[in-house]
Design a protein around this motif. Structure first.
Motif, PDB file in Angstrom:
ATOM      1  N   VAL A  13      33.798  62.835  33.700  1.00 46.01           N
ATOM      2  CA  VAL A  13      34.837  61.947  33.179  1.00 46.01           C
ATOM      3  C   VAL A  13      34.555  60.534  33.680  1.00 46.01           C
ATOM      4  O   VAL A  13      34.225  60.337  34.857  1.00 46.01           O
ATOM      5  N   LEU A  14      34.695  59.560  32.788  1.00 42.59           N
ATOM      6  CA  LEU A  14      34.530  58.154  33.130  1.00 42.59           C
ATOM      7  C   LEU A  14      35.794  57.392  32.749  1.00 42.59           C
ATOM      8  O   LEU A  14      36.407  57.672  31.715  1.00 42.59           O
ATOM      9  N   THR A  15      36.176  56.441  33.597  1.00 40.93           N
ATOM     10  CA  THR A  15      37.158  55.448  33.175  1.00 40.93           C
ATOM     11  C   THR A  15      36.661  54.079  33.614  1.00 40.93           C
ATOM     12  O   THR A  15      36.316  53.876  34.775  1.00 40.93           O
ATOM     13  N   LEU A  16      36.561  53.162  32.655  1.00 39.28           N
ATOM     14  CA  LEU A  16      36.017  51.823  32.888  1.00 39.28           C
ATOM     15  C   LEU A  16      37.080  50.783  32.563  1.00 39.28           C
ATOM     16  O   LEU A  16      37.599  50.742  31.442  1.00 39.28           O
ATOM     17  N   ASP A  17      37.429  49.964  33.552  1.00 42.86           N
ATOM     18  CA  ASP A  17      38.410  48.883  33.379  1.00 42.86           C
ATOM     19  C   ASP A  17      39.777  49.402  32.919  1.00 42.86           C
ATOM     20  O   ASP A  17      40.504  48.700  32.210  1.00 42.86           O
ATOM     21  N   THR A  18      40.111  50.617  33.300  1.00 47.51           N
ATOM     22  CA  THR A  18      41.362  51.232  32.848  1.00 47.51           C
ATOM     23  C   THR A  18      42.224  51.714  34.007  1.00 47.51           C
ATOM     24  O   THR A  18      43.447  51.781  33.881  1.00 47.51           O
ATOM     25  N   VAL A  70      31.435  65.141  28.135  1.00 46.27           N
ATOM     26  CA  VAL A  70      31.906  64.039  28.958  1.00 46.27           C
ATOM     27  C   VAL A  70      33.074  63.353  28.264  1.00 46.27           C
ATOM     28  O   VAL A  70      33.102  63.249  27.037  1.00 46.27           O
ATOM     29  N   ALA A  71      34.051  62.915  29.053  1.00 46.45           N
ATOM     30  CA  ALA A  71      35.216  62.224  28.501  1.00 46.45           C
ATOM     31  C   ALA A  71      35.231  60.784  28.968  1.00 46.45           C
ATOM     32  O   ALA A  71      34.966  60.496  30.141  1.00 46.45           O
ATOM     33  N   ASP A  72      35.532  59.873  28.058  1.00 43.84           N
ATOM     34  CA  ASP A  72      35.691  58.457  28.376  1.00 43.84           C
ATOM     35  C   ASP A  72      37.174  58.127  28.244  1.00 43.84           C
ATOM     36  O   ASP A  72      37.715  58.078  27.140  1.00 43.84           O
ATOM     37  N   LEU A  73      37.852  57.922  29.375  1.00 40.64           N
ATOM     38  CA  LEU A  73      39.279  57.616  29.373  1.00 40.64           C
ATOM     39  C   LEU A  73      39.479  56.116  29.216  1.00 40.64           C
ATOM     40  O   LEU A  73      39.061  55.336  30.066  1.00 40.64           O
ATOM     41  N   GLY A  74      40.111  55.708  28.120  1.00 36.51           N
ATOM     42  CA  GLY A  74      40.213  54.290  27.794  1.00 36.51           C
ATOM     43  C   GLY A  74      38.958  53.845  27.080  1.00 36.51           C
ATOM     44  O   GLY A  74      38.351  52.829  27.414  1.00 36.51           O
ATOM     45  N   ALA A  75      38.562  54.618  26.079  1.00 34.23           N
ATOM     46  CA  ALA A  75      37.272  54.402  25.407  1.00 34.23           C
ATOM     47  C   ALA A  75      37.209  53.098  24.639  1.00 34.23           C
ATOM     48  O   ALA A  75      36.116  52.588  24.366  1.00 34.23           O
ATOM     49  N   GLY A  76      38.368  52.551  24.257  1.00 35.63           N
ATOM     50  CA  GLY A  76      38.370  51.264  23.556  1.00 35.63           C
ATOM     51  C   GLY A  76      37.593  51.303  22.259  1.00 35.63           C
ATOM     52  O   GLY A  76      37.797  52.156  21.409  1.00 35.63           O
ATOM     53  N   THR A  77      36.644  50.381  22.123  1.00 36.50           N
ATOM     54  CA  THR A  77      35.841  50.283  20.903  1.00 36.50           C
ATOM     55  C   THR A  77      34.507  51.013  21.026  1.00 36.50           C
ATOM     56  O   THR A  77      33.625  50.834  20.198  1.00 36.50           O
ATOM     57  N   GLY A  78      34.353  51.818  22.072  1.00 33.51           N
ATOM     58  CA  GLY A  78      33.198  52.711  22.147  1.00 33.51           C
ATOM     59  C   GLY A  78      31.983  52.183  22.872  1.00 33.51           C
ATOM     60  O   GLY A  78      30.892  52.759  22.735  1.00 33.51           O
ATOM     61  N   TYR A  79      32.139  51.136  23.683  1.00 34.70           N
ATOM     62  CA  TYR A  79      30.985  50.568  24.391  1.00 34.70           C
ATOM     63  C   TYR A  79      30.261  51.632  25.218  1.00 34.70           C
ATOM     64  O   TYR A  79      29.051  51.843  25.063  1.00 34.70           O
ATOM     65  N   MET A  80      30.977  52.338  26.090  1.00 35.28           N
ATOM     66  CA  MET A  80      30.325  53.360  26.909  1.00 35.28           C
ATOM     67  C   MET A  80      30.150  54.670  26.163  1.00 35.28           C
ATOM     68  O   MET A  80      29.281  55.476  26.514  1.00 35.28           O
ATOM     69  N   VAL A  81      30.930  54.904  25.135  1.00 38.43           N
ATOM     70  CA  VAL A  81      30.767  56.112  24.325  1.00 38.43           C
ATOM     71  C   VAL A  81      29.344  56.182  23.779  1.00 38.43           C
ATOM     72  O   VAL A  81      28.687  57.228  23.822  1.00 38.43           O
ATOM     73  N   ALA A  82      28.858  55.044  23.283  1.00 39.90           N
ATOM     74  CA  ALA A  82      27.508  55.005  22.716  1.00 39.90           C
ATOM     75  C   ALA A  82      26.452  55.318  23.770  1.00 39.90           C
ATOM     76  O   ALA A  82      25.497  56.068  23.519  1.00 39.90           O
ATOM     77  N   HIS A  83      26.611  54.771  24.960  1.00 39.78           N
ATOM     78  CA  HIS A  83      25.644  55.027  26.037  1.00 39.78           C
ATOM     79  C   HIS A  83      25.685  56.489  26.478  1.00 39.78           C
ATOM     80  O   HIS A  83      24.635  57.109  26.707  1.00 39.78           O
ATOM     81  N   MET A  84      26.885  57.044  26.611  1.00 38.49           N
ATOM     82  CA  MET A  84      27.001  58.438  27.033  1.00 38.49           C
ATOM     83  C   MET A  84      26.487  59.385  25.964  1.00 38.49           C
ATOM     84  O   MET A  84      25.913  60.430  26.270  1.00 38.49           O
ATOM     85  N   SER A  85      26.684  59.012  24.697  1.00 37.21           N
ATOM     86  CA  SER A  85      26.209  59.841  23.594  1.00 37.21           C
ATOM     87  C   SER A  85      24.698  60.006  23.649  1.00 37.21           C
ATOM     88  O   SER A  85      24.164  61.106  23.452  1.00 37.21           O
ATOM     89  N   LYS A  86      24.003  58.914  23.938  1.00 38.19           N
ATOM     90  CA  LYS A  86      22.545  58.991  24.055  1.00 38.19           C
ATOM     91  C   LYS A  86      22.136  59.890  25.214  1.00 38.19           C
ATOM     92  O   LYS A  86      21.144  60.627  25.135  1.00 38.19           O
ATOM     93  N   ALA A  87      22.894  59.836  26.302  1.00 38.13           N
ATOM     94  CA  ALA A  87      22.541  60.596  27.504  1.00 38.13           C
ATOM     95  C   ALA A  87      22.727  62.097  27.309  1.00 38.13           C
ATOM     96  O   ALA A  87      21.918  62.899  27.804  1.00 38.13           O
ATOM     97  N   VAL A  88      23.779  62.512  26.599  1.00 35.27           N
ATOM     98  CA  VAL A  88      24.024  63.960  26.431  1.00 35.27           C
ATOM     99  C   VAL A  88      23.333  64.527  25.200  1.00 35.27           C
ATOM    100  O   VAL A  88      23.181  65.742  25.075  1.00 35.27           O
ATOM    101  N   HIS A  93      25.994  46.471  33.406  1.00 36.09           N
ATOM    102  CA  HIS A  93      24.975  47.400  33.900  1.00 36.09           C
ATOM    103  C   HIS A  93      25.306  48.856  33.545  1.00 36.09           C
ATOM    104  O   HIS A  93      25.463  49.714  34.423  1.00 36.09           O
ATOM    105  N   PRO A  94      25.395  49.156  32.242  1.00 38.86           N
ATOM    106  CA  PRO A  94      25.762  50.519  31.829  1.00 38.86           C
ATOM    107  C   PRO A  94      24.781  51.576  32.317  1.00 38.86           C
ATOM    108  O   PRO A  94      25.169  52.736  32.507  1.00 38.86           O
ATOM    109  N   GLU A  95      23.529  51.199  32.548  1.00 38.00           N
ATOM    110  CA  GLU A  95      22.552  52.182  33.020  1.00 38.00           C
ATOM    111  C   GLU A  95      22.939  52.707  34.407  1.00 38.00           C
ATOM    112  O   GLU A  95      22.658  53.866  34.750  1.00 38.00           O
ATOM    113  N   GLU A  96      23.591  51.878  35.220  1.00 36.80           N
ATOM    114  CA  GLU A  96      24.024  52.324  36.534  1.00 36.80           C
ATOM    115  C   GLU A  96      25.222  53.267  36.424  1.00 36.80           C
ATOM    116  O   GLU A  96      25.366  54.203  37.217  1.00 36.80           O
TER     117      GLU A  96
END
Length: 253
Positions: free
Chosen positions: A171-176, A102-120, A86-89
């Motif tokens: 700042v976001l951290t997901l599963d990290t 915005v910073a993605d801590l533990g960005a991995g392969t960019g799953y949330m990076v892509a979603h945040m990029s669209k938002a900003v 549920h990335p929209e949430e």
């Protein structure tokens, strides 16, 4: 043969985390509907102390930098993930505005990076931060496709996000978060990197979820919130509809 076995083990660890990657009585906000909720409950409304869980036999070290991004991206970036992640949430909790940093801590392969990029948007910046050199190299190669925002891949150590002082809006951290040692100290460094009014969103595996890291490593949502509060944040446990995760939002008031 030995190198092949080690490589297969590392890949298994990496894949396990995405299937898997103190008490707190805080205000709760319903992010799924974007309406305030006066309840003081959550999926992790547990007892006074953190629960004790059995560890699985799969190694899952705290200081662990994942490798083989081309292989794990097939699972981590699979569009089917949206159905339970549920990335929209998460984006709603971040409350991103066009042009934000915005910073993605533990960005991995960019799953949330892509979603945040669209938002900003094209005037915004996404700092894609990871401790794995391989992941940072992978993100660097994908900068164009992760746009429209300016994507800034950055390799850091395990104990410091290396954010510019008061330089980041969100700042976001997901599963990290469960991988980080000295979380209160680390959270203070995030706090210092945020602008006044900034948000730190932590998304972690629910302690009772079927999938996730070894249960002995998981954190109750109130533990996470207390760690953020110790660093100076005002913390909220956010109501959401993710079946495997919870969200805690730290406010730098």
């Amino acid at each position: 043969m030995k190198n092949s076995v080690i490589r297969q083990l590392l890949l298994a660890i990496a894949l396990s985390t995405i299937g898997c990657g103190t008490r707190f009585e805080g205000d709760v906000m319903d992010i799924a509907s974007n309406t305030p909720d006066v309840q003081r409950t959550s999926k992790n409304d547990l007892s006074e102390s953190a629960p004790s869980h059995e560890n699985t036999s799969m190694p899952h070290d705290h200081k662990q930098a994942f490798a083989y991004p081309e292989e794990v991206s097939k699972k981590w970036n699979n569009p089917e993930r949206d159905k339970w992640q549920h990335p929209e949430e998460i984006i709603a909790a971040l409350a991103l505005k066009p042009g934000a940093t915005v910073a993605d801590l533990g960005a991995g392969t960019g799953y949330m990076v892509a979603h945040m990029s669209k938002a900003v948007g094209q005037d915004g910046t996404v700092m894609a931060i990871d401790a794995s050199e391989e992941m940072v190299e992978y993100l660097t190669k994908r900068q164009a496709e992760l746009g429209p925002a300016t994507i800034v891949p950055q390799k850091v150590g395990f104990d410091d996000p290396e954010l510019p002082a008061s330089g980041v809006d969100r700042v976001l951290t997901l599963d990290t978060w469960h991988h980080i040692e000295g979380r209160e100290t680390y959270a203070k460094k995030v706090y210092d990197g945020l602008k006044r009014g900034g948000l730190f969103v932590v998304v972690e595996h629910d302690v009772q979820a079927e999938h996730g890291p070894p249960k002995g490593m998981r954190l109750d949502s109130r533990q996470t919130a207390r760690q953020l509060e110790a660093a100076g944040f005002r913390a909220e446990i956010v109501l959401e509809s993710m079946p495997r995760h919870y969200m805690v939002v730290g406010h730098k008031d």
